[in-house]
Design an enzyme around this catalytic site. Structure first.
Site, PDB file in Angstrom:
ATOM      1  N   SER A 114       0.897  -1.141   0.107  1.00 45.86           N
ATOM      2  CA  SER A 114       0.082  -0.042  -0.021  1.00 45.86           C
ATOM      3  C   SER A 114       0.936   1.201  -0.064  1.00 45.86           C
ATOM      4  CB  SER A 114      -1.067   0.137   1.037  1.00 45.86           C
ATOM      5  OG  SER A 114      -1.962   0.901   1.069  1.00 45.86           O
ATOM      6  N   ASP A 165      -9.737  -4.279  -4.757  1.00 44.46           N
ATOM      7  CA  ASP A 165      -9.164  -3.211  -4.120  1.00 44.46           C
ATOM      8  C   ASP A 165      -9.906  -1.979  -4.054  1.00 44.46           C
ATOM      9  OD1 ASP A 165      -7.593  -1.616  -2.491  1.00 44.46           O
ATOM     10  OD2 ASP A 165      -5.688  -2.445  -2.963  1.00 44.46           O
ATOM     11  N   HIS A 197      -8.154  -5.420  -0.588  1.00 44.96           N
ATOM     12  CA  HIS A 197      -6.823  -4.441  -0.196  1.00 44.96           C
ATOM     13  C   HIS A 197      -6.199  -5.324   0.937  1.00 44.96           C
ATOM     14  CE1 HIS A 197      -4.140  -1.033  -0.140  1.00 44.96           C
ATOM     15  NE2 HIS A 197      -4.307  -1.073   1.213  1.00 44.96           N
TER      16      HIS A 197
END
Length: 216
Positions: A114, A165, A197
């Protein structure tokens, strides 16, 4: 005063370490969140030292975690400004690790998830020497200085995302693949199906295969 990084690490199964993996966590998390990846891979990568530093700043919305940069209304601008702020801190951390361990950039995998994946690409593609590889889970490319001009080494890159995601748009990963491929980088790409995610088992398997393929 220059900020420094610290966080948990996992020693190699077979000493001394011959390779290094530095793992950069996501927004609001900490280094301990990614260390299980090292535990999962340690049997396949027995001579790796896994290091998972905490980001330099306490997270604005989660004081129990850390951030590489703050999230602002203009996400694109905050990424660019924030990446530039944290890049030298991470670079200095890597230089210190190489000095302490005797390992080199060519022995190093830089991995991130991320926001950590954004920093992984931004930092890893800015260095004077190529790394063994870069692994970016669910991130985006924030081009460092010199990238578009072809002034940075061509470190192999693996980019992975989940098709569901809704935190970091997976199209940002696809754009990173297209940009880096167009610049002559060797890019491996995997999109996990029915994955939000996070890091799925097939993403881990793909990333491990990429790492093992880098003459490690």
């Amino acid at each position: 005063m220059t900020k420094t990084l610290s966080g948990p690490m996992l020693p190699p199964r077979s000493a001394p370490a011959k390779h290094l993996m530095v793992m950069l966590h996501g927004y609001g998390s900490d280094g301990a969140d990614l260390l299980p990846i090292g535990q999962h891979w340690s049997g396949n990568l027995p001579d790796f030292l896994f290091v998972a530093p905490n980001a330099p700043d306490v997270c604005a919305i989660n004081p129990g975690g850390y951030e590489w940069f703050p999230l602002k209304t203009d996400r694109t601008l905050s990424r660019v400004e924030g990446a530039e702020h944290s890049r030298p801190i991470i670079v200095n951390f890597l230089i210190d690790l190489w000095a302490q361990t005797g390992l080199k950039p060519a022995d190093t995998i830089l991995l991130g998830f991320s926001q950590g994946a954004m920093m992984t690409l931004h930092v890893g593609l800015s260095l004077d020497e190529p790394l063994a590889g870069i692994v970016a889970f669910s991130g985006a490319l924030i081009p460092p200085p010199g990238l578009v001009d072809g002034l940075t080494p061509k470190t192999p890159v693996a980019i992975l995302d989940g098709d569901l995601d809704n935190v970091v748009d997976p199209n940002l990963s696809r754009e990173a693949v297209e940009t880096l491929t167009g610049l002559g980088y060797d890019v491996s790409y995997h999109r996990a199906t029915r994955t939000a995610h996070g890091i799925s088992e097939d993403m881990l398997d793909f990333a491990l295969s990429f790492i093992l393929a880098q003459s490690i």
